[in-house]
Design a protein around this motif. Structure first.
Motif, PDB file in Angstrom:
ATOM      1  N   GLU A  46       0.829  -1.206   0.000  1.00 48.20           N
ATOM      2  CA  GLU A  46       0.000   0.000   0.000  1.00 48.20           C
ATOM      3  C   GLU A  46       0.865   1.258   0.000  1.00 48.20           C
ATOM      4  OE1 GLU A  46      -3.086   2.286  -0.537  1.00 48.20           O
ATOM      5  OE2 GLU A  46      -3.224   0.104  -0.526  1.00 48.20           O
ATOM      6  N   THR A  47       1.883   1.286   0.824  1.00 48.55           N
ATOM      7  CA  THR A  47       2.803   2.423   0.872  1.00 48.55           C
ATOM      8  C   THR A  47       3.564   2.550  -0.447  1.00 48.55           C
ATOM      9  OG1 THR A  47       3.057   2.020   3.240  1.00 48.55           O
ATOM     10  CG2 THR A  47       4.663   3.481   2.207  1.00 48.55           C
ATOM     11  N   PHE A  48       3.956   1.423  -1.005  1.00 49.26           N
ATOM     12  CA  PHE A  48       4.662   1.407  -2.289  1.00 49.26           C
ATOM     13  C   PHE A  48       3.776   2.010  -3.373  1.00 49.26           C
ATOM     14  CE2 PHE A  48       6.567  -0.356  -6.094  1.00 49.26           C
ATOM     15  CZ  PHE A  48       7.913  -0.471  -5.806  1.00 49.26           C
ATOM     16  N   ARG A  49       2.523   1.546  -3.439  1.00 54.11           N
ATOM     17  CA  ARG A  49       1.575   2.046  -4.455  1.00 54.11           C
ATOM     18  C   ARG A  49       1.322   3.533  -4.308  1.00 54.11           C
ATOM     19  NH1 ARG A  49      -1.140  -2.956  -4.481  1.00 54.11           N
ATOM     20  NH2 ARG A  49      -2.208  -2.454  -2.569  1.00 54.11           N
ATOM     21  N   SER A  50       1.154   3.984  -3.082  1.00 51.38           N
ATOM     22  CA  SER A  50       0.810   5.392  -2.873  1.00 51.38           C
ATOM     23  C   SER A  50       1.979   6.337  -3.153  1.00 51.38           C
ATOM     24  CB  SER A  50       0.275   5.611  -1.459  1.00 51.38           C
ATOM     25  OG  SER A  50       1.277   5.374  -0.507  1.00 51.38           O
ATOM     26  N   GLY A  51       3.208   5.862  -3.019  1.00 54.57           N
ATOM     27  CA  GLY A  51       4.351   6.744  -3.225  1.00 54.57           C
ATOM     28  C   GLY A  51       5.074   6.587  -4.547  1.00 54.57           C
ATOM     29  N   MET A  52       4.695   5.588  -5.328  1.00 58.28           N
ATOM     30  CA  MET A  52       5.476   5.292  -6.531  1.00 58.28           C
ATOM     31  C   MET A  52       5.336   6.335  -7.636  1.00 58.28           C
ATOM     32  SD  MET A  52       3.431   1.937  -7.929  1.00 58.28           S
ATOM     33  CE  MET A  52       4.195   1.792  -9.523  1.00 58.28           C
ATOM     34  N   ARG A  53       4.291   7.146  -7.607  1.00 57.27           N
ATOM     35  CA  ARG A  53       4.144   8.180  -8.645  1.00 57.27           C
ATOM     36  C   ARG A  53       5.193   9.286  -8.498  1.00 57.27           C
ATOM     37  NH1 ARG A  53      -0.818   7.904  -6.590  1.00 57.27           N
ATOM     38  NH2 ARG A  53      -2.051   6.230  -7.471  1.00 57.27           N
ATOM     39  N   LYS A  54       5.710   9.446  -7.293  1.00 57.77           N
ATOM     40  CA  LYS A  54       6.698  10.484  -7.033  1.00 57.77           C
ATOM     41  C   LYS A  54       8.101   9.894  -6.861  1.00 57.77           C
ATOM     42  CE  LYS A  54       3.295  13.303  -4.662  1.00 57.77           C
ATOM     43  NZ  LYS A  54       2.896  13.890  -3.383  1.00 57.77           N
ATOM     44  N   LEU A  72       3.455  -1.912 -13.046  1.00 54.44           N
ATOM     45  CA  LEU A  72       3.166  -0.866 -14.024  1.00 54.44           C
ATOM     46  C   LEU A  72       3.930   0.406 -13.663  1.00 54.44           C
ATOM     47  CD1 LEU A  72       1.443  -0.195 -16.530  1.00 54.44           C
ATOM     48  CD2 LEU A  72      -0.294   0.654 -14.974  1.00 54.44           C
ATOM     49  N   GLY A  73       4.703   0.913 -14.605  1.00 56.20           N
ATOM     50  CA  GLY A  73       5.488   2.127 -14.394  1.00 56.20           C
ATOM     51  C   GLY A  73       6.920   1.884 -13.959  1.00 56.20           C
ATOM     52  N   ALA A  74       7.292   0.631 -13.772  1.00 56.61           N
ATOM     53  CA  ALA A  74       8.652   0.321 -13.332  1.00 56.61           C
ATOM     54  C   ALA A  74       9.632   0.330 -14.506  1.00 56.61           C
ATOM     55  CB  ALA A  74       8.690  -1.042 -12.653  1.00 56.61           C
ATOM     56  N   ARG A  75      10.863   0.632 -14.186  1.00 55.80           N
ATOM     57  CA  ARG A  75      11.955   0.606 -15.156  1.00 55.80           C
ATOM     58  C   ARG A  75      12.819  -0.613 -14.849  1.00 55.80           C
ATOM     59  NH1 ARG A  75      16.865   4.976 -14.818  1.00 55.80           N
ATOM     60  NH2 ARG A  75      18.292   3.903 -16.209  1.00 55.80           N
ATOM     61  N   ASN A  76      13.169  -1.368 -15.879  1.00 52.86           N
ATOM     62  CA  ASN A  76      14.008  -2.540 -15.678  1.00 52.86           C
ATOM     63  C   ASN A  76      15.475  -2.135 -15.664  1.00 52.86           C
ATOM     64  OD1 ASN A  76      15.071  -5.386 -17.505  1.00 52.86           O
ATOM     65  ND2 ASN A  76      14.490  -5.382 -15.379  1.00 52.86           N
ATOM     66  N   LEU A  77      16.139  -2.409 -14.569  1.00 56.56           N
ATOM     67  CA  LEU A  77      17.558  -2.138 -14.433  1.00 56.56           C
ATOM     68  C   LEU A  77      18.155  -3.267 -13.583  1.00 56.56           C
ATOM     69  CD1 LEU A  77      19.781  -0.097 -15.162  1.00 56.56           C
ATOM     70  CD2 LEU A  77      19.228   1.129 -13.075  1.00 56.56           C
ATOM     71  N   PRO A  78      18.469  -4.412 -14.226  1.00 55.51           N
ATOM     72  CA  PRO A  78      19.021  -5.541 -13.470  1.00 55.51           C
ATOM     73  C   PRO A  78      20.237  -5.122 -12.653  1.00 55.51           C
ATOM     74  CG  PRO A  78      18.523  -6.205 -15.720  1.00 55.51           C
ATOM     75  CD  PRO A  78      18.357  -4.701 -15.652  1.00 55.51           C
ATOM     76  N   TYR A  79      20.424  -5.751 -11.519  1.00 59.66           N
ATOM     77  CA  TYR A  79      21.461  -5.354 -10.576  1.00 59.66           C
ATOM     78  C   TYR A  79      22.849  -5.194 -11.202  1.00 59.66           C
ATOM     79  CZ  TYR A  79      24.476  -5.252  -6.511  1.00 59.66           C
ATOM     80  OH  TYR A  79      25.432  -4.906  -5.600  1.00 59.66           O
TER      81      TYR A  79
END
Length: 139
Positions: A46-54, A72-79
């Protein structure tokens, strides 16, 4: 009598090996927990969802896993690439990281924390338990 002693000493060695493996596992788990607590905050969905736009949402899994499904909205950057391209991340914005189980995320926050990033967050329980919106690649 010798056979009985041989079995007993063999079992004792096996017990020591099992105890050693258990102690190494406990130490490793405690060290990972310490690293997470030192450099990042573990947040629930819930905290992740609410803050991920910023925030900058980074999926640390390999590209093949990312294409099978990602937040949705994530960028792929393997370690391994993160270690080379961390300068592309902004230090003034929160960085939300996830992988399947928090193991790679822990390594990533330790690396980023040592390079001056302070607003680091890890998705609790990783992507495997994600219940929010996802996206899959068509190819």
């Amino acid at each position: 009598m010798i056979l009985v002693l041989g079995i007993s000493s063999g079992l004792m060695i096996l017990n020591f090996v099992i105890l050693f493996i258990l102690l190494v596992w406990i130490f490793s788990w405690a060290f990972q927990a310490y690293r997470r607590k030192r450099y990042a905050t573990v947040i629930d969905q819930e905290t992740f969802r609410s803050g991920m736009r910023k925030a900058q949402v980074i999926d640390l899994r390999q590209e093949s896993e990312f294409k099978k499904g990602h937040i949705l909205g994530a960028r792929n950057l393997p370690y391994p690439y993160l270690r080379q391209q961390y300068g592309e991340l902004r230090k003034d914005l929160p960085v939300y990281l996830y992988d399947d189980t928090m193991t790679i995320s822990t390594q990533a926050v330790s690396f980023l924390g040592k390079h001056g990033y302070q607003q680091l967050f890890i998705l609790k329980d990783g992507y495997r338990n994600w219940e929010g919106k996802t996206k899959k690649s068509k190819y």
